[in-house]
Design an enzyme around this catalytic site. Structure first.
Site, short mmCIF file in Angstrom:
data_model
loop_
_atom_site.label_atom_id
_atom_site.label_comp_id
_atom_site.label_asym_id
_atom_site.label_seq_id
_atom_site.Cartn_x
_atom_site.Cartn_y
_atom_site.Cartn_z
N ARG A 165 -19.13 63.31 -20.44
CA ARG A 165 -18.53 63.23 -21.78
C ARG A 165 -19.64 63.44 -22.81
O ARG A 165 -20.00 62.49 -23.52
CB ARG A 165 -17.88 61.87 -22.01
N ARG A 222 -7.56 47.27 -17.56
CA ARG A 222 -6.37 46.82 -16.83
C ARG A 222 -6.81 46.03 -15.60
O ARG A 222 -7.80 46.39 -14.96
CB ARG A 222 -5.51 48.02 -16.39
N GLU A 251 -0.14 39.45 -14.61
CA GLU A 251 -0.20 38.82 -15.93
C GLU A 251 1.17 38.21 -16.22
O GLU A 251 2.16 38.92 -16.08
CB GLU A 251 -0.55 39.86 -16.99
N HIS A 270 -4.95 38.72 -22.14
CA HIS A 270 -4.66 40.08 -22.63
C HIS A 270 -4.47 40.12 -24.15
O HIS A 270 -3.38 40.45 -24.63
CB HIS A 270 -3.43 40.65 -21.91
O1 LIG Z 1 -2.81 49.28 -23.70
C1 LIG Z 1 -2.91 48.60 -24.71
O2 LIG Z 1 -2.51 49.00 -25.81
C2 LIG Z 1 -3.55 47.24 -24.65
O3 LIG Z 1 -3.81 46.83 -23.38
C3 LIG Z 1 -2.71 46.23 -25.37
O4 LIG Z 1 -2.81 46.47 -26.68
#
Ligand SMILES: O=C(O)[C@H](O)CO
Length: 305
Positions: A165, A222, A251, A270
């Site tokens: 990148r 994630r 979650e 989260h």
């Molecule tokens: O994917 C997303 O937007 C975040 O994990 C939550 O805002």
């Protein structure tokens, strides 16, 4: 502009709409605006039926959407990148500092009588000055994290990704390395990649066993990118120094989960994008994506399928 009325039904609660309810209510819809708790898969798309033209998710992540199924049906997808970058980067830095400087343990000790006389090595942590920070998955958020960490006198940024990148890397003078080197060299490792079949469980024993003993592992992407059994083993045996997780599997993470027993693991529910400003921007963008999709116009942020 020709005026068109949109009829909508809203689930007016902060709690997710129960699946059975959702399956019932999407029938015949032309558009769906969802958040990351809604699985948009073949079952749901079948329940919605052939009228469905657009799905707009109020999230930058899209692992809750079955992209193949959407593509097959010619359904357009909107998402909300960029507007949450600053907020997520800010929280990532906060989590990194809370983990490396053991802030949660420290406030607990202060509150519960563990604070005795000043002791030389008590609650010592790891500092950012002169450190190497690794980024797994260099995108906008990774860059924003590095920009915020630079003033802490980080010595070097390194990253790995499926491809080089160069433009983003130049912004933070980050060097491309292999995944192995990323594990070996990083004092702090920030996970910023999307959850895909390629990244599922990528942070596993193989990675942790190559990391430094003083390393701090931070995940705000994630939960699925981490093998949590391996992480538990790495943290509880002192293979790595600490972990800060804003995301887990599942979650919410059950309160009896072994990771909650570890002092060197800081777990947040989260909340990386949880600021009033950002959540407002995300919902406005998601609504605008949806409306543009319904009109058959270019969406402000459309996911290329
Ligand atoms: O994917 C997303 O937007 C975040 O994990 C939550 O805002």
């Amino acid at each position: 502009m020709r005026e068109r009325k949109v009829q909508f039904e809203m689930w007016d609660s902060d709690d997710p709409v129960p699946r059975v309810e959702l399956l019932k209510r999407v029938k015949g819809c032309e558009g769906i605006l969802c958040v990351l708790t809604e699985k948009i898969d073949a079952q749901l798309l079948n329940a919605a039926g052939p009228n469905l033209k657009v799905v707009s998710t109020m999230s930058v992540g899209f692992d809750h959407l079955s992209l193949d199924e959407l593509k097959k049906r010619g359904i357009r997808v909107g998402y909300t990148p960029d507007v949450l970058t600053d907020c997520v980067a800010e929280l990532t830095v906060a989590l990194l500092l809370a983990t490396s400087r053991r802030l949660i343990e420290a406030t607990h000790e202060a509150k519960t009588g563990g604070w005795g006389t000043w002791r030389t090595l008590w609650l010592c942590g790891h500092e950012l000055a002169n450190s190497t920070v690794g980024i797994l998955g260099l995108g906008r958020i990774g860059v924003a994290i590095a920009e915020r960490l630079k003033p802490f006198k980080v010595k070097k940024f390194i990253y790995t990704d499926v491809a080089l990148r160069p433009e983003l890397a130049n912004m933070i003078e980050a060097e491309y390395v292999s995944l192995d080197e990323l594990a070996k060299q990083s004092d702090f490792l920030a996970i910023c990649c999307a959850l895909t079949p390629e990244t599922y469980g990528i942070c596993n024993w193989n990675l942790f066993s190559k990391m430094k003993k003083n390393a701090i592992f931070i995940n705000t992407s994630r939960g699925g990118v981490v093998n949590q059994e391996d992480l538990y083993e790495a943290l509880s045996t002192g293979l790595i120094a600490g972990a800060g997780l804003d995301v887990t599997t599942p979650e919410p993470l059950p309160t009896h989960h072994p990771l909650f027993t570890l002092k060197n693991c800081v777990i947040l529910p989260h909340v990386a994008s949880a600021s009033y400003t950002t959540r407002n921007s995300m919902s406005a963008l998601a609504a605008n994506n949806l409306l543009a999709g319904l009109r058959g116009e270019p969406m402000p942020k459309e996911l290329k399928l």
